[in-house]
Design an enzyme around this catalytic site. Structure first.
Site, PDB file in Angstrom:
ATOM      1  N   LYS A 201      37.551  35.081  39.879  1.00 42.79           N
ATOM      2  CA  LYS A 201      37.963  36.514  39.612  1.00 42.79           C
ATOM      3  C   LYS A 201      38.377  37.295  40.912  1.00 42.79           C
ATOM      4  O   LYS A 201      39.467  37.922  40.945  1.00 42.79           O
ATOM      5  CB  LYS A 201      36.466  37.387  39.400  1.00 42.79           C
ATOM      6  CG  LYS A 201      36.506  38.764  39.793  1.00 42.79           C
ATOM      7  CD  LYS A 201      37.367  39.409  38.730  1.00 42.79           C
ATOM      8  CE  LYS A 201      37.632  40.883  39.192  1.00 42.79           C
ATOM      9  NZ  LYS A 201      37.313  41.857  38.010  1.00 42.79           N
ATOM     10  N   ARG A 208      47.255  39.157  43.759  1.00 42.21           N
ATOM     11  CA  ARG A 208      48.015  40.359  43.493  1.00 42.21           C
ATOM     12  C   ARG A 208      48.359  41.282  44.469  1.00 42.21           C
ATOM     13  O   ARG A 208      49.483  41.794  45.003  1.00 42.21           O
ATOM     14  CB  ARG A 208      47.493  41.341  42.092  1.00 42.21           C
ATOM     15  CG  ARG A 208      48.319  42.025  41.410  1.00 42.21           C
ATOM     16  CD  ARG A 208      47.860  42.388  39.932  1.00 42.21           C
ATOM     17  NE  ARG A 208      48.550  43.543  39.332  1.00 42.21           N
ATOM     18  CZ  ARG A 208      49.640  43.433  38.736  1.00 42.21           C
ATOM     19  NH1 ARG A 208      50.210  42.201  38.385  1.00 42.21           N
ATOM     20  NH2 ARG A 208      50.080  44.496  38.297  1.00 42.21           N
ATOM     21  N   CYS A 255      39.552  47.528  42.393  1.00 45.88           N
ATOM     22  CA  CYS A 255      39.358  45.975  42.574  1.00 45.88           C
ATOM     23  C   CYS A 255      40.373  45.530  43.488  1.00 45.88           C
ATOM     24  O   CYS A 255      39.869  44.677  44.272  1.00 45.88           O
ATOM     25  CB  CYS A 255      39.590  45.453  41.149  1.00 45.88           C
ATOM     26  SG  CYS A 255      38.454  45.630  40.188  1.00 45.88           S
TER      27      CYS A 255
HETATM   28  N1  SAJ Z   1      50.491  48.124  42.377  1.00 42.36           N
HETATM   29  C1  SAJ Z   1      51.723  47.874  43.146  1.00 42.36           C
HETATM   30  N2  SAJ Z   1      52.758  47.204  42.877  1.00 42.36           N
HETATM   31  C2  SAJ Z   1      52.564  46.282  41.659  1.00 42.36           C
HETATM   32  C3  SAJ Z   1      51.535  46.481  40.881  1.00 42.36           C
HETATM   33  C4  SAJ Z   1      50.460  47.343  41.362  1.00 42.36           C
HETATM   34  O1  SAJ Z   1      52.049  48.816  44.198  1.00 42.36           O
HETATM   35  O2  SAJ Z   1      53.730  45.600  41.706  1.00 42.36           O
HETATM   36  C5  SAJ Z   1      49.489  48.798  42.425  1.00 42.36           C
HETATM   37  C6  SAJ Z   1      49.099  50.018  41.596  1.00 42.36           C
HETATM   38  O3  SAJ Z   1      50.014  51.123  41.761  1.00 42.36           O
HETATM   39  C7  SAJ Z   1      47.714  50.230  41.970  1.00 42.36           C
HETATM   40  C8  SAJ Z   1      47.264  48.814  42.339  1.00 42.36           C
HETATM   41  O4  SAJ Z   1      48.348  48.267  42.850  1.00 42.36           O
HETATM   42  O5  SAJ Z   1      47.522  51.102  42.883  1.00 42.36           O
HETATM   43  C9  SAJ Z   1      46.465  47.916  41.407  1.00 42.36           C
HETATM   44  O6  SAJ Z   1      46.761  48.224  40.096  1.00 42.36           O
HETATM   45  P1  SAJ Z   1      46.939  46.956  38.988  1.00 42.36           P
HETATM   46  O7  SAJ Z   1      47.510  47.829  37.802  1.00 42.36           O
HETATM   47  O8  SAJ Z   1      47.666  45.896  39.619  1.00 42.36           O
HETATM   48  O9  SAJ Z   1      45.578  46.694  38.841  1.00 42.36           O
HETATM   49  P2  SAJ Z   1      44.122  47.042  38.654  1.00 42.36           P
HETATM   50  O10 SAJ Z   1      43.378  47.408  39.743  1.00 42.36           O
HETATM   51  O11 SAJ Z   1      44.253  48.363  37.824  1.00 42.36           O
HETATM   52  O12 SAJ Z   1      43.196  45.836  37.712  1.00 42.36           O
HETATM   53  C10 SAJ Z   1      43.269  44.761  38.438  1.00 42.36           C
HETATM   54  C11 SAJ Z   1      43.528  43.848  37.357  1.00 42.36           C
HETATM   55  N3  SAJ Z   1      43.866  42.529  37.837  1.00 42.36           N
HETATM   56  C12 SAJ Z   1      44.916  41.702  37.957  1.00 42.36           C
HETATM   57  O13 SAJ Z   1      46.067  42.153  37.365  1.00 42.36           O
HETATM   58  C13 SAJ Z   1      44.910  40.174  38.564  1.00 42.36           C
HETATM   59  C14 SAJ Z   1      42.717  43.679  36.082  1.00 42.36           C
HETATM   60  O14 SAJ Z   1      43.170  42.729  35.277  1.00 42.36           O
HETATM   61  C15 SAJ Z   1      41.426  43.379  36.744  1.00 42.36           C
HETATM   62  O15 SAJ Z   1      40.399  43.457  35.676  1.00 42.36           O
HETATM   63  C16 SAJ Z   1      41.081  44.627  37.570  1.00 42.36           C
HETATM   64  O16 SAJ Z   1      41.744  44.515  38.683  1.00 42.36           O
HETATM   65  C17 SAJ Z   1      39.414  44.501  38.071  1.00 42.36           C
HETATM   66  O17 SAJ Z   1      38.737  44.909  37.490  1.00 42.36           O
HETATM   67  O18 SAJ Z   1      39.278  43.418  38.798  1.00 42.36           O
END
Ligand code: SAJ
Length: 418
Positions: A201, A208, A255
């Site tokens: 996890k 990411r 997360c």
């Molecule tokens: N972000 C960027 N650039 C990107 C992608 C995201 O700047 O290319 C930023 C977003 O704006 C945000 C942050 O990163 O601020 C995180 O957003 P996210 O959409 O990547 O993820 P979360 O935090 O909403 O959810 C993540 C997910 N994990 C993965 O994709 C590996 C989700 O599947 C998990 O369940 C969740 O964390 C968790 O609960 O761990």
């Protein structure tokens, strides 16, 4: 099965309702009395696509309470925040959930930990508390870690369709949990041991975070070379083995900004991981520097932050990079006004759009809410003192804003000089 779900938050509540709607008797347990009352009155404490319909379907098999009672299964979905001073996990809610469970634990029960935790937590912290019951884990009762992996905004869909990893103290524990999750999970379910499941996890989110740090750094480098990072990423991603993420004003949420610290807290390694955290955490500083360049020479600048949710199309502002951006801007003497059509609770007053742009010198897009794409720059421009926009997410129609007389700057676009 009678299932008690401890913690009725973004993960616990939809999980509880999914089990209830698939025929189990579900008791939702939360220490927040107001939340328990609301739920028992048929009201939801937060929004999430599909949650209302699910609640309707699950209602007859679901009730909420503040007390744990005897059950077949206990599922823990409590928050595990990062203690910002020590950069270590604050596991007090997991501990207190375990303390609430063990007096009611009986032979043959299953205890599931869904909360995200540092590797080793289930074995070293959770199980010893549960064993205060006099029963032995893996012999008298079953224990698994089954991390949630659903993304806010698509939680219910992903809970049903994503693959799951279940780590058991014994293979029998993992198999018991797999059969139970099969009630609603359509994705594959993979079985492993406890610590591997915890580790998996965390490395998903670390993957990411490090990738986002990479593109954030590349965005700054691209600007130096006069390259538009957005164009460069699109072209690089044509390669079959390249998947660059998107740059932005930083990383938020409960997360991705947190889990990398959980991975390294018990390790003597982790330089790359902590450096990625640093790069992402300081992106608001970089955005502010760019905004300052745009407004150079202006006295008493007022800026408008569009979006404080940690990411687009959600109402969640936890760990949002917007907060750091606003604080830093205020510390430099900026007046900051905030508009977010979704967020309800925030550290700064949330204004309506008109109020937020009135007299402003610059709009700064921090969150990629889709609705921002449909804003009318003509109308907005008329209310502002100066027409500047800094798009830290590259979501606006920049030509349209330019036609309305705006000076436009996009994070990572080195082709546009000021
Ligand atoms: N972000 C960027 N650039 C990107 C992608 C995201 O700047 O290319 C930023 C977003 O704006 C945000 C942050 O990163 O601020 C995180 O957003 P996210 O959409 O990547 O993820 P979360 O935090 O909403 O959810 C993540 C997910 N994990 C993965 O994709 C590996 C989700 O599947 C998990 O369940 C969740 O964390 C968790 O609960 O761990």
């Amino acid at each position: 099965m009678k299932i008690s779900v401890l913690g009725l938050g973004y993960i616990g509540l939809p999980t509880a309702l999914l089990f209830a709607s698939s025929g189990h008797e579900v008791v939702g347990v939360d220490i927040n009395e107001k939340k328990v009352r609301l739920l028992n009155e048929g009201k939801l404490p937060f929004q999430e696509p599909g949650l209302e319909e699910l609640f309707e379907k699950a209602k007859s098999n679901f009730r909420a309470t503040t007390q744990v009672e005897e059950s077949d299964v206990f599922l823990i979905a409590v928050p595990t925040p990062l203690d910002n001073h020590t950069k270590a996990a604050d596991l007090r809610h997991v501990k207190s959930a375990a303390e609430m469970i063990y007096p009611h634990l009986r032979k043959g029960n299953l205890v599931i930990l869904e909360s995200t935790v540092p590797p080793g937590t289930t074995e070293k912290l959770l199980i010893p508390i549960l064993e205060k019951s006099g029963l032995n884990a893996g012999e008298d009762f079953y224990v698994v870690h089954c991390p949630e992996r659903a993304i806010p905004g698509r939680t219910i869909y992903e809970m049903v369709h994503n693959d799951r990893v279940i780590g058991g103290i014994t293979p029998e524990s993992a198999e018991f949990a797999r059969d139970l999750y099969r009630s609603f999970v359509k994705g594959n379910i993979y079985l492993t041991d406890l610590t591997t499941a915890e580790f998996v996890k965390l490395i998903e989110n670390t993957y990411r975070d490090v990738n986002i740090a990479l593109v954030n750094e590349l965005a700054k480098i691209a600007e130096e070379y006069g390259v538009n990072i957005w164009e460069a990423i699109e072209l690089a991603n044509k390669h079959p083995r390249v998947n660059l993420h998107k740059p932005g004003p930083g990383v938020g949420g409960h997360c991705i900004a947190i889990d990398p610290w959980f991975v390294i807290q018990g390790s003597s390694n982790g330089r790359l991981i902590s450096l990625a955290r640093y790069i992402n955490d300081t992106m608001p500083n970089y955005v502010l520097r760019k905004v300052k360049e745009m407004l150079r020479g202006l006295k008493f600048p007022t800026i408008t932050v569009l979006g404080v949710a940690y990411k687009g199309n959600v109402d969640d502002a936890r760990e949002t990079p917007a907060l750091r951006f606003i604080r830093l801007a205020e510390n430099e003497g900026f007046e900051v006004k905030v508009y977010d059509p979704y967020v309800k609770e925030f550290d700064y007053p949330l204004l309506d759009l008109e109020e937020a742009v009135k007299g402003s010198d610059c709009i700064v897009v921090i969150t990629d809410h889709d609705v921002f794409k449909f804003l009318d720059p003509e109308k907005i421009g008329k209310l502002m003192r100066n027409r500047c926009v800094f798009d830290a997410r590259n979501i606006l129609d920049h030509e349209k804003w330019k036609r309305a007389g705006f000076k436009v700057k996009v994070l990572g676009n080195g082709k546009e000089t000021l």
